[in-house]
Design a protein around this motif. Structure first.
Motif, PDB file in Angstrom:
ATOM      1  N   UNK A  91       0.843  -1.189   0.000  1.00  0.00           N
ATOM      2  CA  UNK A  91       0.000   0.000   0.000  1.00  0.00           C
ATOM      3  C   UNK A  91       0.882   1.244   0.000  1.00  0.00           C
ATOM      4  N   UNK A  92       0.316   2.340  -0.496  1.00  0.00           N
ATOM      5  CA  UNK A  92       1.000   3.623  -0.368  1.00  0.00           C
ATOM      6  C   UNK A  92       1.110   3.935   1.127  1.00  0.00           C
ATOM      7  N   UNK A  93       2.180   4.605   1.549  1.00  0.00           N
ATOM      8  CA  UNK A  93       2.354   4.909   2.971  1.00  0.00           C
ATOM      9  C   UNK A  93       1.150   5.654   3.564  1.00  0.00           C
ATOM     10  N   UNK A  94       0.729   5.224   4.740  1.00  0.00           N
ATOM     11  CA  UNK A  94      -0.380   5.854   5.469  1.00  0.00           C
ATOM     12  C   UNK A  94      -1.654   5.944   4.634  1.00  0.00           C
ATOM     13  N   UNK A  95      -1.860   4.956   3.746  1.00  0.00           N
ATOM     14  CA  UNK A  95      -2.974   4.989   2.815  1.00  0.00           C
ATOM     15  C   UNK A  95      -3.514   3.580   2.596  1.00  0.00           C
TER      16      UNK A  95
END
Length: 159
Positions: free
Chosen positions: A58-62
């Motif tokens: 996943x994209x960071x913090x997403x």
């Protein structure tokens, strides 16, 4: 010769098989020869084998799934078709940051994976999403490598 098949004979057998298979599909017959799994242990082992050391990224913090994970999701969807049981998409984050934020992020990520599987033809009624935040670490979170191992998505078959 000596009970062995020549390459020309093997090609002829393959051609005949492919012709019959193609003709049967045109006639609407399903000759899918993939195995079907209908017990929890076999399904869970198959999911573990497919995931192996791979991870849905996943994209960071997403909750946005990275493009690099699309092939893995395709493989999981094929296996989910073979497993006749319902299953849970579990997501785990690291323990850095506020636990309520990690729990919410892991729930969103689990739901995103669930929706990705639904978009690949898996019936939504067979799926549940569960986020655990950082509550079930595999390793201590003292190193970047350990935190990476703790951030994971599991697919778990249920009865």
């Amino acid at each position: 010769v000596n009970g062995q098949i020549t390459s020309d004979q093997a090609d002829l057998v393959k051609s005949a098989y492919n012709s019959e298979f193609f003709a049967a599909q045109l006639a609407g017959m399903n000759l899918d020869v993939r195995p079907v799994y209908n017990d929890v242990e076999t399904c869970n082992q198959a999911f573990a084998d497919v995931l192996g050391n791979a991870s849905i990224e996943f994209a960071p913090e997403s909750a946005k799934i990275l493009a690099a994970s699309e092939v893995l999701l395709d493989r999981i969807a094929v296996l989910a078709e073979q497993c006749t049981l319902p299953f849970v998409v579990e997501n785990h984050t690291g323990q850095l940051g506020a636990e309520e934020n990690n729990l919410a992020l892991s729930q969103r990520r689990a739901e995103t994976v669930l929706n990705a599987l639904v978009s690949r033809g898996i019936a939504k009624a067979r799926l549940t999403a569960q986020g655990f935040g950082g509550s079930k670490p595999l390793k201590n979170n003292n190193t970047p490598k350990a935190r990476m191992l703790n951030r994971r998505t599991n697919i778990v078959a249920k009865q």
